[in-house]
Design an enzyme around this catalytic site. Sequence first.
Site, PDB file in Angstrom:
ATOM      1  N   HIS A   1       1.189  -0.832  -0.123  1.00 38.14           N
ATOM      2  CA  HIS A   1      -0.034  -0.147  -0.285  1.00 38.14           C
ATOM      3  C   HIS A   1       0.988   1.209  -0.471  1.00 38.14           C
ATOM      4  O   HIS A   1       1.700   1.477   0.508  1.00 38.14           O
ATOM      5  CB  HIS A   1      -0.934  -0.206   1.475  1.00 38.14           C
ATOM      6  CG  HIS A   1      -1.506  -1.042   1.878  1.00 38.14           C
ATOM      7  ND1 HIS A   1      -1.251  -2.569   2.047  1.00 38.14           N
ATOM      8  CD2 HIS A   1      -2.991  -1.310   1.626  1.00 38.14           C
ATOM      9  CE1 HIS A   1      -2.028  -3.205   2.357  1.00 38.14           C
ATOM     10  NE2 HIS A   1      -3.417  -2.509   1.369  1.00 38.14           N
TER      11      HIS A   1
ATOM     12  N   ASP B   1       1.906   2.054   3.614  1.00 37.72           N
ATOM     13  CA  ASP B   1       3.198   1.151   3.912  1.00 37.72           C
ATOM     14  C   ASP B   1       4.327   1.845   3.893  1.00 37.72           C
ATOM     15  O   ASP B   1       5.091   0.921   4.318  1.00 37.72           O
ATOM     16  CB  ASP B   1       3.215  -0.200   3.172  1.00 37.72           C
ATOM     17  CG  ASP B   1       1.626  -0.434   3.373  1.00 37.72           C
ATOM     18  OD1 ASP B   1       1.341  -0.505   3.989  1.00 37.72           O
ATOM     19  OD2 ASP B   1       1.706  -2.050   2.685  1.00 37.72           O
TER      20      ASP B   1
ATOM     21  N   HIS C   1     -11.183 -14.239   3.489  1.00 36.30           N
ATOM     22  CA  HIS C   1     -12.245 -13.488   2.794  1.00 36.30           C
ATOM     23  C   HIS C   1     -13.106 -14.353   2.277  1.00 36.30           C
ATOM     24  O   HIS C   1     -14.430 -14.569   2.289  1.00 36.30           O
ATOM     25  CB  HIS C   1     -11.597 -12.162   2.304  1.00 36.30           C
ATOM     26  CG  HIS C   1     -10.801 -11.531   2.016  1.00 36.30           C
ATOM     27  ND1 HIS C   1     -10.477 -10.206   1.699  1.00 36.30           N
ATOM     28  CD2 HIS C   1     -10.713 -11.021   3.206  1.00 36.30           C
ATOM     29  CE1 HIS C   1      -9.617  -9.392   2.011  1.00 36.30           C
ATOM     30  NE2 HIS C   1      -9.897  -9.948   2.961  1.00 36.30           N
TER      31      HIS C   1
END
Length: 438
Positions: A100, A103, A270
Site C-alpha cells: 500500500h 506502507d 475472505h
Amino acid sequence: MPYFPAVDKVRYEGPDSDSPLAFRHYDADKLILGKPMREHLRMAACYWHTFVWPGADMFGVGTFKRPWQGSGDPLELAIGKAETAFEFFSKLGIDYYSFHDTDVAPEGSSLKEYRNNFAQMIDQLERHQEQTGIKLLWGTANCFSNPRFAAGAASNPDPEVFAYAATQVFSAMNATQRLKGANYVLWGGREGYETLLNTDLRQEREQLGRFMRMVVEHKHKIGFKGDLLIEPKPQEPTKHQYDYDSATVFGFLQQYGLEKEIKVNIEANHATLAGHSFHHEIATAVSLGIFGSIDANRGDPQNGWDTDQFPNSVEEMTLATYEILKAGGFTNGGYNFDSKVRRQSLDEVDLFHGHVAAMDVLALALERAAAMVQNDKLQQFKDQRYAGWQQPFGKSLLAGEFSLESLAKHAFDKDLNPQAVSGRQELLEGVVNRFIYF
C-alpha cells in the site's frame, strides 16, 4: 548493515531436509507442465503484514520491536524499512512483493507531504528493484486506516473524502506504473456500512461506480498494461461490505459496464468469511471471466474474523491451483502472501519460517494440481455428466430454439420421465485424495 545477519539465502535442499530455513519442495526452476515453478506460482511477500504490522491487536499494543517502528525521522525510518524489506525478499528467494502507498511512505500531515514522501520512496523502491531483480506484483492505496475514511472512501457521504481517496489512488496507480507493477488492487476496506439507519445504499453504489470508472479511465490514460483487481470481502472492518464476494463484484461490474475492465483478487480468508470455500470463490471467478490474482492465507475455522495466517493446507491449495491451471494459469496475477506471523512470534527469523513453509505448501500443491490436470479424472467425469447438453436436444435448448410452451409440448409428446443418476461425490473425493496423498 543487514537486519537478518544470521540468515543466509534460503535454498532448495529437497524433501529430506530438516532445516526450517531451506525449501523441501519449492525448486524455483523445476519444470512443471513445461514451465518453471516460479513462473506458475508468481509468489509475492506483502509489505504491510511483514514490515508494518507491530504485533498489536484490539486487546494489546504491539509486541514486535522493529527498528523502523521506533522514534525518529519518518522518512529515514521508511528508507531503512525498505532496505530491510529487500534484504528479506532477496534472502527468501521470492520474486515479487506488494504494498500500500502508506506502507512504504509516511503519510505526512497534508496531501503535499504525502505526495513528496511517496515520490522519494518510489525512488528508493525503484533502486532496490533494479539492484535485486525483485518485481512488483501489485500496488494499492490505503484508503481505510486514516480516521477520515471512517465512513468509507469512494462511498463516503463527504465528496471531499471521495476526492482525497481519488488522489491517493491516482498517486498509487502512477507509482505502480513506474515500478512496472503487474496489477493494481482496489480493496474497499470501509466501502460498506455499519447500520442502514444512516446509509443511502443507492447513493453509495453510484459513488463507487463513478470512482471505478475514473480508475479505469486513468489506467488507459497512463497506458497501464496490468490488471485492475477488486478484492472481495464480506465484512470487517464494516458490518457489511459492498464487494461481498466474487459473484457480488461481478454484478456490480456488470451494472456499470466494467466487467471487461476489472477482475478480482481473491483472498482465502475472505472467502471463508463470506461462507464460501476458497475453491468456490476461484471457480466462480473463473466461470465469470474475472479471475485475476490470489491473496494466499488462511483463517481459523473457530474464529469469525480475518486472522491472515500462512497457508498450510496442501489439499486446499491443490484444489485452488487445479482451478487456476485449468483456466490457463496466472496472466498478470500470482500468489501474494497476505499472511502474518502470530503476535507471539517475536523473533525476526519467524518471518522466514512462515514464508518458507508456505512457499513449500504452494510448491507441493502445484505438483499435485499438475498431476490432476495431466490425468484429469474430474474433467472426464464432468464431461460424462453433462454429455446430454452436447447432444442435439441439449444444444437446441441453450440456443433458444424452444419457448416454455413448446418445451412443455415436447416433454408431453415424448412422455419424458428422466431418472436421477449418481453424482459420485465419494468416488471423486477419493480420486482427489489419491492425487494429493500418493
